[in-house]
Design an enzyme around this catalytic site. Structure first.
Site, PDB file in Angstrom:
ATOM      1  N   ASP A  38      10.613  10.137   3.455  1.00  0.00           N
ATOM      2  CA  ASP A  38      10.721  11.366   4.232  1.00  0.00           C
ATOM      3  C   ASP A  38       9.493  11.617   5.099  1.00  0.00           C
ATOM      4  O   ASP A  38       9.601  12.161   6.201  1.00  0.00           O
ATOM      5  CB  ASP A  38      11.004  12.565   3.325  1.00  0.00           C
ATOM      6  CG  ASP A  38       9.968  12.746   2.234  1.00  0.00           C
ATOM      7  OD1 ASP A  38       9.085  11.879   2.079  1.00  0.00           O
ATOM      8  OD2 ASP A  38      10.033  13.767   1.529  1.00  0.00           O
ATOM      9  N   ARG A  98      -1.067   4.225   5.298  1.00  0.00           N
ATOM     10  CA  ARG A  98      -1.054   5.659   5.603  1.00  0.00           C
ATOM     11  C   ARG A  98      -1.853   5.873   6.888  1.00  0.00           C
ATOM     12  O   ARG A  98      -2.721   5.087   7.232  1.00  0.00           O
ATOM     13  CB  ARG A  98      -1.689   6.463   4.463  1.00  0.00           C
ATOM     14  CG  ARG A  98      -1.159   6.105   3.073  1.00  0.00           C
ATOM     15  CD  ARG A  98       0.248   6.563   2.838  1.00  0.00           C
ATOM     16  NE  ARG A  98       0.719   6.227   1.491  1.00  0.00           N
ATOM     17  CZ  ARG A  98       1.930   6.511   1.042  1.00  0.00           C
ATOM     18  NH1 ARG A  98       2.796   7.127   1.822  1.00  0.00           N
ATOM     19  NH2 ARG A  98       2.288   6.172  -0.186  1.00  0.00           N
ATOM     20  N   ARG A 129       7.125  11.425  -8.199  1.00  0.00           N
ATOM     21  CA  ARG A 129       6.274  12.615  -8.117  1.00  0.00           C
ATOM     22  C   ARG A 129       7.093  13.880  -7.899  1.00  0.00           C
ATOM     23  O   ARG A 129       6.858  14.907  -8.520  1.00  0.00           O
ATOM     24  CB  ARG A 129       5.244  12.433  -6.994  1.00  0.00           C
ATOM     25  CG  ARG A 129       4.179  13.521  -6.949  1.00  0.00           C
ATOM     26  CD  ARG A 129       3.074  13.183  -5.975  1.00  0.00           C
ATOM     27  NE  ARG A 129       3.579  12.905  -4.634  1.00  0.00           N
ATOM     28  CZ  ARG A 129       3.498  11.727  -4.025  1.00  0.00           C
ATOM     29  NH1 ARG A 129       2.944  10.714  -4.639  1.00  0.00           N
ATOM     30  NH2 ARG A 129       3.981  11.543  -2.808  1.00  0.00           N
ATOM     31  N   GLY A 186       5.062   4.093   1.281  1.00  0.00           N
ATOM     32  CA  GLY A 186       5.077   3.129   0.179  1.00  0.00           C
ATOM     33  C   GLY A 186       6.066   2.004   0.437  1.00  0.00           C
ATOM     34  O   GLY A 186       7.160   2.236   0.949  1.00  0.00           O
TER      35      GLY A 186
END
Length: 319
Positions: free
Chosen positions: A103, A72, A171, A11
């Site tokens: 991460d 992605r 999230r 992101g």
């Protein structure tokens, strides 16, 4: 070492452009050449690689998003994809790579290091959920965006005497919800790291109403509850008119704050220094306002933690 690469992955977050700028200018200062890789690991596999000169990073420090774009890439998660990535980097003459991201991006850098390719990770994500650093690039900007939105919603909440549920990103990490909720005096904050008691929430709302409180603000991290469903439940159990606002991707955009611009510049410059000194498989971070570095392997083994004292303080102040 004469050539290094940089990519942004996962992101986007405000301040990534400041990091790109710092890498390019710090590297050129030390007589290195920098290669930008568009679209993260997907661009690496597609050989979307180009040189970056000083002028290419001019006038971007104040811009949100990332000049190098991001995407992605499922293929990169495979051993074949990772081997192809190393092959493309070596074919381009790029001797080391700086990865700016969260991460998941760091895990990609970790895999390249295992294949013998030098990488350094720079933490960039609005969720502030990268272990090994107190703050990530973009968190402060997103936080201020959320606070600005809550301030505006509070005006209409007061005018209509309503309860407002505001869903923010997060999230797996509740930092945005916790910090914004504490900063804006929210009555209730829901985060993934802490269980919530619906009966207690209802009791607190009704108690506030009895003493004359005209409106309430509830901040919900997306990983703690669905904002729309939670708002419906609040209205059913309290009888109070309740509205829900899901802030969504507005939290990712905007010009980075001074804090994020400075943080990105400091972290990215240190990443270049680490490569010059022969380091690999490490991440940079900030602890007690000092730039630190540690092995990515070690950092990823640490669990993400929110400051529980802040969480309890928010409850104490919202009586």
């Amino acid at each position: 070492m004469k050539n290094i690469g940089i990519l942004t992955s996962g992101g986007d977050s405000p301040g990534m452009n400041a990091a790109i700028r710092a890498v390019v200018r710090k590297a050129i200062y030390h007589d290195l050449r920098v290669w930008g890789i568009n679209y993260g690991y997907a661009g690496l596999l597609g050989n979307d690689i180009h040189p970056l000169e000083i002028g290419d990073v001019g006038d971007i420090i104040h811009r949100g998003g990332t000049k190098l774009y991001t995407a992605r890439c499922e293929e990169f998660k495979t051993k074949e994809g990772q081997a192809k990535a190393v092959e493309n980097l070596e074919a381009a003459g790029i001797e080391a790579l700086i990865v700016v991201g969260g991460d998941g991006s760091f895990r990609g850098a970790q895999e390249l290091t295992k294949l013998g390719y030098p990488t350094i990770g720079v933490p960039g994500t609005i969720d502030n959920d990268v272990p090994g650093t107190e703050f990530t690039i973009g968190f402060d900007t997103a936080l201020n965006t959320v606070i600005d939105a809550i301030d505006k919603i509070r005006d209409t909440a007061t005018s209509h005497e309503r309860t407002y549920v505001i869903e923010v990103m997060g999230r797996d990490a509740g930092d945005l919800a916790l910090w914004s909720g504490l900063a804006d005096g929210a009555e209730t904050i829901l985060i993934p790291e802490q269980p919530h008691d619906m009966e207690d929430i209802v009791h607190r709302l009704k108690r506030g109403s009895k003493r004359g409180k005209k409106h309430s603000i509830i901040i919900v991290a997306e990983g703690a509850a669905n904002g729309v469903e939670f708002g419906r439940e609040v209205q059913e159990k309290t009888g109070f008119e309740t509205r829900v606002t899901v802030l969504g991707h507005i939290q990712r955009g905007g010009s980075p704050t001074a804090f994020d611009r400075v943080l990105a510049s400091r972290l990215a410059a240190r990443a270049v220094e680490l490569l010059i000194d022969g380091n690999a498989g490490r991440m940079v971070g900030i602890v007690n306002n000092q730039i630190i570095h540690k092995p990515i392997d070690e950092a990823l083994q640490e669990p993400h933690r929110v400051d529980e004292t802040m969480y309890h303080l928010s409850q104490e102040l919202s009586i």
